[in-house]
Enzyme design. Structure first.
Site, PDB file in Angstrom:
ATOM      1  N   GLU A  51      -3.336  13.165  10.122  1.00  0.00           N
ATOM      2  CA  GLU A  51      -3.772  12.773   8.787  1.00  0.00           C
ATOM      3  C   GLU A  51      -5.222  12.321   8.939  1.00  0.00           C
ATOM      4  O   GLU A  51      -5.503  11.158   9.171  1.00  0.00           O
ATOM      5  CB  GLU A  51      -2.887  11.652   8.243  1.00  0.00           C
ATOM      6  CG  GLU A  51      -3.086  11.391   6.749  1.00  0.00           C
ATOM      7  CD  GLU A  51      -4.122  10.312   6.458  1.00  0.00           C
ATOM      8  OE1 GLU A  51      -4.747  10.365   5.377  1.00  0.00           O
ATOM      9  OE2 GLU A  51      -4.298   9.418   7.293  1.00  0.00           O
TER      10      GLU A  51
ATOM     11  N   HIS B 190      -0.350  12.575  -2.339  1.00  0.00           N
ATOM     12  CA  HIS B 190      -0.220  11.231  -2.904  1.00  0.00           C
ATOM     13  C   HIS B 190      -1.550  10.488  -2.945  1.00  0.00           C
ATOM     14  O   HIS B 190      -1.647   9.428  -3.567  1.00  0.00           O
ATOM     15  CB  HIS B 190       0.773  10.422  -2.074  1.00  0.00           C
ATOM     16  CG  HIS B 190       0.268  10.102  -0.704  1.00  0.00           C
ATOM     17  ND1 HIS B 190       0.125  11.076   0.264  1.00  0.00           N
ATOM     18  CD2 HIS B 190      -0.154   8.946  -0.145  1.00  0.00           C
ATOM     19  CE1 HIS B 190      -0.365  10.516   1.351  1.00  0.00           C
ATOM     20  NE2 HIS B 190      -0.544   9.234   1.135  1.00  0.00           N
ATOM     21  N   ASP B 191      -2.575  11.026  -2.275  1.00  0.00           N
ATOM     22  CA  ASP B 191      -3.880  10.367  -2.227  1.00  0.00           C
ATOM     23  C   ASP B 191      -4.842  10.978  -3.242  1.00  0.00           C
ATOM     24  O   ASP B 191      -4.538  11.982  -3.897  1.00  0.00           O
ATOM     25  CB  ASP B 191      -4.475  10.471  -0.816  1.00  0.00           C
ATOM     26  CG  ASP B 191      -4.115   9.274   0.054  1.00  0.00           C
ATOM     27  OD1 ASP B 191      -3.893   8.178  -0.498  1.00  0.00           O
ATOM     28  OD2 ASP B 191      -4.051   9.429   1.285  1.00  0.00           O
TER      29      ASP B 191
ATOM     30  N   HIS C 187      -2.339   0.739  12.121  1.00  0.00           N
ATOM     31  CA  HIS C 187      -2.218  -0.664  11.756  1.00  0.00           C
ATOM     32  C   HIS C 187      -0.768  -1.044  11.506  1.00  0.00           C
ATOM     33  O   HIS C 187       0.101  -0.168  11.393  1.00  0.00           O
ATOM     34  CB  HIS C 187      -3.063  -0.985  10.517  1.00  0.00           C
ATOM     35  CG  HIS C 187      -2.864  -0.014   9.388  1.00  0.00           C
ATOM     36  ND1 HIS C 187      -3.674   1.078   9.187  1.00  0.00           N
ATOM     37  CD2 HIS C 187      -1.931   0.040   8.404  1.00  0.00           C
ATOM     38  CE1 HIS C 187      -3.266   1.762   8.127  1.00  0.00           C
ATOM     39  NE2 HIS C 187      -2.208   1.145   7.637  1.00  0.00           N
TER      40      HIS C 187
ATOM     41  N   ASP D  44       0.837  -1.198   0.000  1.00  0.00           N
ATOM     42  CA  ASP D  44       0.000   0.000   0.000  1.00  0.00           C
ATOM     43  C   ASP D  44       0.874   1.251   0.000  1.00  0.00           C
ATOM     44  O   ASP D  44       0.672   2.179   0.771  1.00  0.00           O
ATOM     45  CB  ASP D  44      -0.949  -0.008   1.207  1.00  0.00           C
ATOM     46  CG  ASP D  44      -1.939   1.157   1.176  1.00  0.00           C
ATOM     47  OD1 ASP D  44      -2.216   1.681   0.085  1.00  0.00           O
ATOM     48  OD2 ASP D  44      -2.435   1.541   2.261  1.00  0.00           O
TER      49      ASP D  44
ATOM     50  N   GLN E 243      -3.037  -5.390   6.155  1.00  0.00           N
ATOM     51  CA  GLN E 243      -2.844  -4.330   7.140  1.00  0.00           C
ATOM     52  C   GLN E 243      -3.782  -4.583   8.318  1.00  0.00           C
ATOM     53  O   GLN E 243      -4.999  -4.397   8.201  1.00  0.00           O
ATOM     54  CB  GLN E 243      -3.113  -2.951   6.515  1.00  0.00           C
ATOM     55  CG  GLN E 243      -2.059  -2.547   5.488  1.00  0.00           C
ATOM     56  CD  GLN E 243      -2.480  -1.341   4.661  1.00  0.00           C
ATOM     57  OE1 GLN E 243      -3.548  -1.355   4.049  1.00  0.00           O
ATOM     58  NE2 GLN E 243      -1.672  -0.312   4.641  1.00  0.00           N
TER      59      GLN E 243
ATOM     60  N   ARG F  74      -4.114   5.145  -7.614  1.00  0.00           N
ATOM     61  CA  ARG F  74      -3.413   6.341  -7.131  1.00  0.00           C
ATOM     62  C   ARG F  74      -1.980   6.446  -7.646  1.00  0.00           C
ATOM     63  O   ARG F  74      -1.350   7.509  -7.515  1.00  0.00           O
ATOM     64  CB  ARG F  74      -3.444   6.368  -5.596  1.00  0.00           C
ATOM     65  CG  ARG F  74      -4.834   6.634  -5.031  1.00  0.00           C
ATOM     66  CD  ARG F  74      -4.868   6.511  -3.523  1.00  0.00           C
ATOM     67  NE  ARG F  74      -4.563   5.154  -3.091  1.00  0.00           N
ATOM     68  CZ  ARG F  74      -4.419   4.796  -1.814  1.00  0.00           C
ATOM     69  NH1 ARG F  74      -4.546   5.689  -0.867  1.00  0.00           N
ATOM     70  NH2 ARG F  74      -4.145   3.532  -1.500  1.00  0.00           N
TER      71      ARG F  74
ATOM     72  N   ASP G 125      -0.684   8.778  10.610  1.00  0.00           N
ATOM     73  CA  ASP G 125      -1.499   8.242   9.521  1.00  0.00           C
ATOM     74  C   ASP G 125      -2.748   7.551  10.061  1.00  0.00           C
ATOM     75  O   ASP G 125      -2.690   6.785  11.027  1.00  0.00           O
ATOM     76  CB  ASP G 125      -0.668   7.242   8.712  1.00  0.00           C
ATOM     77  CG  ASP G 125      -1.461   6.641   7.569  1.00  0.00           C
ATOM     78  OD1 ASP G 125      -1.721   7.361   6.595  1.00  0.00           O
ATOM     79  OD2 ASP G 125      -1.841   5.455   7.680  1.00  0.00           O
TER      80      ASP G 125
ATOM     81  N   ARG H 109       3.652  12.563  11.026  1.00  0.00           N
ATOM     82  CA  ARG H 109       2.336  12.508  10.396  1.00  0.00           C
ATOM     83  C   ARG H 109       1.649  11.258  10.927  1.00  0.00           C
ATOM     84  O   ARG H 109       2.073  10.143  10.657  1.00  0.00           O
ATOM     85  CB  ARG H 109       2.481  12.439   8.879  1.00  0.00           C
ATOM     86  CG  ARG H 109       1.188  12.229   8.097  1.00  0.00           C
ATOM     87  CD  ARG H 109       1.562  11.998   6.634  1.00  0.00           C
ATOM     88  NE  ARG H 109       0.412  11.840   5.762  1.00  0.00           N
ATOM     89  CZ  ARG H 109      -0.186  10.693   5.479  1.00  0.00           C
ATOM     90  NH1 ARG H 109       0.235   9.578   6.053  1.00  0.00           N
ATOM     91  NH2 ARG H 109      -1.197  10.637   4.638  1.00  0.00           N
TER      92      ARG H 109
END
Length: 606
Positions: free
Chosen positions: A309, A375-376, A167, A124, A235, A485, A267, A265
């Site tokens: 995030e 990036h998303d 995760h 991912d 994950q 993506r 996540d 960050r």
């Protein structure tokens, strides 16, 4: 005092610090109080004391310098650059060699996307972490990370590192031990034993990747049930109801901070707590966990910043800044970012004004991370609380190729509209047949000019500074073609970057514009222009206007979101015009002519 051991001295420092009582309160909010918690708090005290004891003198001095200016995160012009290391510079050693390039752009902070060791194969994009204390081998080592942070600090720059706190990879040592039958490790994850319980939880959950990873649970025979997997089957969601998980992740943050990392960050922060009958997003305990981490870090590494995030509605993001005590220092201004794209498509500033107003109520200690792309994907559903379904669909269709955009549709949960993939340059129409390229270039720099004028930290996504387009070939790569993506995760084109000083090339004009916006942003403190951006409604719907007026001087930003010239009547208090910081020219009022996709930063005349 001189007879006490160093460990006792450090432990006493932890317990005597003003933030310790805050930490205890937040910890008890989450996990309760009682004799059984005393041993847990003692372990946390030892972890904090050990981190304090082993922190380098240079990092302690940096902490002191930042603590001496408690509002340092509100300083204008903290430009961030975000990228995948392997796609930008191959590895960390190569990144150090690119620091001159980044510094010439005006970058103050580096925000590499996940670089901790991930699982083999599909990870991912690095977000399936197998070891929080090692660097992905093909990127370098912990020694290379320390060398990078040292080089950055010598230049007055900082490093924001991704920590995937929700995760781990299925291959993480905790998950491996859990599958082998270790009960303590099993308690690090959420496991449901029956399909009935899985269905009961799933009734209220929203799939993040409904096409490529439907559902939120994965059957694992070795675990005797279904493991909670919000994102992908590999994950595994951590179980923060277990305080041991909280402690381990705090230890990870302390370890990385002592490698010289300046910020984290966090996540997937909205997903940290699970509660039956809810979407398991943005639960009160998730906010308390972040506040507890902040309090603990303030004792040992007070100069380290936390970035939430949280790609949610602004109402759900704001609590990450802290409710009962300080939380994150920064959060993604996702609502404003997405609204700007919608406003650009409609040539109507309405939705952008709505979101800027919603964002203006942030706490005084907090700062938005303002961005154009990342990036998303562009998640239109995140605007559902502020726009009608027809608006969301119109914007989704527009940026999937229905307008000037060269983007592509991405997956969405049932009942929503598809998100959008694509680099900023592609989304504004650069490189697309039949699209006026001069206007497309103006759209790109306009968006960056707007985010630099807002309060907060402006972020540049890798390649936007040279108008880098989509990686249209990603779907011919078997390793990437199932993840849309990757369209906007290209390899940096250093040939294009060579044109950054050529004003006759798009690369040169874009690079110069973003560098100038960074300088202008850094100049605002000296002009005593402060405070949150607050929108102003004008008669011309295509013009986005917002003010910042809490200093001794005011700033009015005017942005024409249309491809036609318009006349904007200035708002009350600005009838005489002002000095445009972008062009360096005075502008007289009470009306101002704006060229297609024009941008003005009007400041009070001295």
């Amino acid at each position: 005092m001189s007879n006490r051991s160093p460990d006792i001295l450090f432990s006493n420092h932890v317990r005597d610090h003003p933030s310790w009582s805050v930490f205890e309160a937040r910890f008890q909010d989450i996990y309760g109080s009682g004799p059984e918690r005393m041993a847990v708090l003692a372990r946390i005290t030892d972890s904090l004391a050990d981190a304090l004891r082993t922190r380098s003198t240079a990092l302690v001095e940096l902490d002191r310098a930042r603590s001496a200016a408690p509002d340092w995160t509100s300083v204008s012009g903290n430009v961030i650059y975000t990228f995948y290391v392997d796609r930008f510079s191959q590895d960390l050693a190569g990144l150090i060699e690119r620091l001159d390039y980044l510094q010439s752009l005006g970058v103050r902070w580096l925000h590499p996307l996940p670089l901790l060791r991930s699982r083999p194969g599909d990870s991912d994009g690095g977000f399936a972490v197998a070891d929080f204390r090692q660097i992905e081998p093909h990127l370098g080592s912990m020694d290379d990370l320390a060398a990078l942070t040292t080089a950055l600090h010598q230049r007055g720059m900082g490093l924001l590192l991704d920590v995937v706190c929700n995760h781990t990879a299925r291959e993480h040592a905790w998950a491996v031990a859990a599958r082998a039958g270790d009960l303590a490790s099993r308690a690090f994850y959420r496991v449901e034993s029956t399909e009935t319980s899985v269905a009961a939880w799933g009734e209220h959950l929203i799939d993040v990747f409904p096409d490529t990873a439907p559902g939120s649970f994965t059957h694992e025979p070795e675990m005797g049930g279904w493991v909670w997997t919000t994102f992908y089957p590999f994950q595994w969601d951590l179980n923060y109801a277990n305080p041991a998980v909280f402690i381990e992740m705090l230890d990870v943050l302390l370890f990385l901070a002592n490698q010289g990392v300046d910020g984290f960050r966090l996540d997937s922060a909205p997903f940290l707590w699970k509660r039956e009958g809810t979407s398991c997003r943005n639960q009160p305990e998730a906010y308390r966990i972040v506040e507890a981490w902040r309090a603990a870090l303030s004792i040992v590494v007070p100069g380290v910043v936390l970035l939430a995030e949280a790609i949610e509605s602004i109402d759900d993001v704001l609590p990450f800044f802290g409710q009962q005590s300080p939380g994150c220092d920064l959060a993604y201004n996702n609502g404003v970012m997405t609204a700007l794209w919608g406003a650009l498509a409609d040539e109507d500033a309405g939705i952008a004004r709505t979101l800027i107003e919603a964002a203006s109520v942030r706490p005084a200690h907090a700062a938005w991370l303002n961005y154009v792309r990342c990036h998303d994907d562009l998640i239109w559903n995140a605007l559902a609380a502020y726009a009608e379904p027809a608006d969301l669909k119109r914007w989704s269709d527009f940026y999937a190729g229905g307008g000037f955009s060269g983007g592509r549709a991405f997956q969405t949960a049932p009942g929503g509209v598809p998100s959008t993939n694509g680099m900023a340059a592609a989304l504004v129409g650069l490189g697309r047949d039949g699209v006026d390229q001069d206007l497309a270039a103006r759209r790109l720099t306009l968006l960056y000019g707007i985010i630099h004028g807002l309060d907060g930290w402006p972020l540049i996504y890798m390649g936007d500074e040279v108008a880098l387009g989509n990686d249209e070939a990603f779907d011919r790569d078997p390793a990437r073609r199932d993840e849309g993506r990757w369209l906007h995760r290209p390899v940096m084109d250093w040939y294009k970057a060579e044109g950054r000083d050529d004003p006759d090339r798009i690369e040169g004009r874009t690079f110069a514009a973003l560098r100038r916006f960074g300088k202008l942003s850094r100049s605002l403190d000296g002009l005593d222009i402060r405070g949150p951006a607050r929108p102003v409604a004008l008669t011309e719907k295509a013009v986005l206007a917002f003010e910042r007026f809490e200093g001794s001087r005011r700033l009015l930003v005017l942005a024409n979101l249309s491809p036609r010239g318009v006349v904007a009547d200035l708002p009350p208090g600005w009838a005489g015009g002002g000095h445009d910081l972008v062009s360096g020219r005075d502008q007289s009022g009470p009306s101002i002519m704006l060229e297609p996709y024009d941008l003005l930063w009007l400041a009070d005349r001295t």
